[in-house]
Design a protein around this motif. Structure first.
Motif, mmCIF file in Angstrom:
data_model
loop_
_atom_site.group_PDB
_atom_site.id
_atom_site.type_symbol
_atom_site.label_atom_id
_atom_site.label_comp_id
_atom_site.label_asym_id
_atom_site.label_seq_id
_atom_site.Cartn_x
_atom_site.Cartn_y
_atom_site.Cartn_z
ATOM 1 N N ASP A 69 -49.658 72.584 51.855
ATOM 2 C CA ASP A 69 -48.507 71.755 52.216
ATOM 3 C C ASP A 69 -47.229 72.566 52.039
ATOM 4 N N GLN A 70 -46.432 72.634 53.105
ATOM 5 C CA GLN A 70 -45.202 73.409 53.077
ATOM 6 C C GLN A 70 -44.005 72.534 53.431
ATOM 7 N N LEU A 71 -42.884 72.791 52.776
ATOM 8 C CA LEU A 71 -41.616 72.173 53.135
ATOM 9 C C LEU A 71 -40.798 73.229 53.862
ATOM 10 N N ILE A 72 -40.399 72.905 55.089
ATOM 11 C CA ILE A 72 -39.729 73.875 55.947
ATOM 12 C C ILE A 72 -38.405 73.293 56.422
ATOM 13 N N ALA A 73 -37.352 74.090 56.365
ATOM 14 C CA ALA A 73 -36.035 73.682 56.855
ATOM 15 C C ALA A 73 -35.666 74.550 58.051
ATOM 16 N N ILE A 74 -35.138 73.904 59.089
ATOM 17 C CA ILE A 74 -34.762 74.594 60.324
ATOM 18 C C ILE A 74 -33.384 74.087 60.753
ATOM 19 N N ASP A 75 -32.482 74.998 61.127
ATOM 20 C CA ASP A 75 -31.158 74.558 61.550
ATOM 21 C C ASP A 75 -31.187 74.103 63.004
ATOM 22 N N THR A 76 -30.052 73.607 63.479
ATOM 23 C CA THR A 76 -30.001 73.049 64.832
ATOM 24 C C THR A 76 -30.122 74.117 65.912
ATOM 25 N N GLU A 77 -30.014 75.387 65.527
ATOM 26 C CA GLU A 77 -30.217 76.482 66.482
ATOM 27 C C GLU A 77 -31.679 76.912 66.530
ATOM 28 N N GLY A 78 -32.535 76.254 65.751
ATOM 29 C CA GLY A 78 -33.950 76.583 65.769
ATOM 30 C C GLY A 78 -34.329 77.749 64.886
ATOM 31 N N ARG A 79 -33.487 78.067 63.899
ATOM 32 C CA ARG A 79 -33.788 79.168 62.974
ATOM 33 C C ARG A 79 -34.329 78.638 61.646
ATOM 34 N N VAL A 80 -35.292 79.332 61.099
ATOM 35 C CA VAL A 80 -35.857 78.956 59.808
ATOM 36 C C VAL A 80 -34.836 79.230 58.710
ATOM 37 N N LEU B 224 -35.911 83.549 61.225
ATOM 38 C CA LEU B 224 -36.746 83.692 62.427
ATOM 39 C C LEU B 224 -36.706 82.417 63.264
ATOM 40 N N SER B 225 -36.925 82.577 64.553
ATOM 41 C CA SER B 225 -36.942 81.452 65.473
ATOM 42 C C SER B 225 -37.867 81.779 66.635
ATOM 43 N N LEU B 226 -38.072 80.811 67.494
ATOM 44 C CA LEU B 226 -38.900 81.044 68.678
ATOM 45 C C LEU B 226 -38.208 81.983 69.658
#
Length: 227
Positions: free
Chosen positions: A127-138, A170-172
């Motif tokens: 189980d991981q908690l992941i935060a991503i900004d509105t630009e799609g970056r981790v 990182l992001s897509l």
């Protein structure tokens, strides 16, 4: 010639058998034993209920504080002035199912989201908690729980290694899809000696999170503007 004894007197001289009380007679019956067991069970259940009521609020508070402590590790304080955990959104996703999303807002504007993903590792779910900004970056990734082999897969724990920080930024868009794998599989992320399955699962979880954010960005924005 001996006297003939009176039958009544003879009976009186014989020792009388002890009388059994009504309680002792009732105690030996199945009904009494069943009722006693039921009362004991009811008493134990009542005590457990009272204990739960007394500790429930404290446990809930401690759980919230623990989750907030992890949230602060993945969400920079400068990005929000709200309480993400108290303003959670529930979204239905075609790939990951129903997920609870924690929005981070600054001055009312959405800046990032945090949510939990779960992927199967070697010993069970990771189980991981992941935060991503509105630009799609981790922004950050932390493992909440896992059952991986101690000593081999410990690098996914931030207290033992900084391996998890390799996803930050990182992001897509800045990382091609074929690089979202461990080096053994042609990707960019280090594997662990003797425990390749574990980093594979974590990498897969982060990739799934980024893809979820891309699919749900519009839905999250619509949820944000609802009265």
């Amino acid at each position: 010639m001996s006297e003939m004894s009176n039958p009544a007197e003879a009976a009186a001289e014989q020792p009388s058998e002890p009388r059994t009380s009504r309680f002792e007679q009732w105690r030996g019956r199945i009904e009494y034993q069943a009722m006693s067991l039921g009362l004991v069970c009811a008493l134990v259940a009542l005590l457990l209920l009272l204990g739960n009521q007394v500790t429930h609020e404290r446990i809930a508070y401690e759980r919230l504080q623990d989750r907030m402590a992890v949230m602060r590790q993945v969400l920079p304080d400068a990005l929000y002035d709200n309480h993400p955990l108290e303003e959670s959104l529930t979204l239905d996703d075609p790939e990951l199912g129903r997920l609870e999303v924690y929005p981070a807002r600054l001055d009312g504007m959405l800046t990032a989201i945090a949510f939990q993903v779960s992927t199967p590792g070697y010993g069970g779910a990771i189980d991981q908690l992941i935060a991503i900004d509105t630009e799609g970056r981790v922004l950050g990734v932390r493992v909440l729980s896992h059952k991986e082999t101690p000593g081999l897969a410990d690098r996914i724990e931030i207290s033992r290694s900084d391996w998890m920080t390799g996803f930050d930024g990182l992001s897509l868009s800045n990382t091609p899809l074929n690089e979202w794998a461990v080096k053994k599989d042609g990707g960019r992320f280090d594997q662990f000696a003797g425990a390749t399955i574990t980093p594979r699962a974590v990498v897969r979880g982060v990739l799934q999170a980024l893809q979820f954010q891309a699919r749900q960005a519009e839905a999250i924005s619509q949820e944000e503007v609802r009265p």
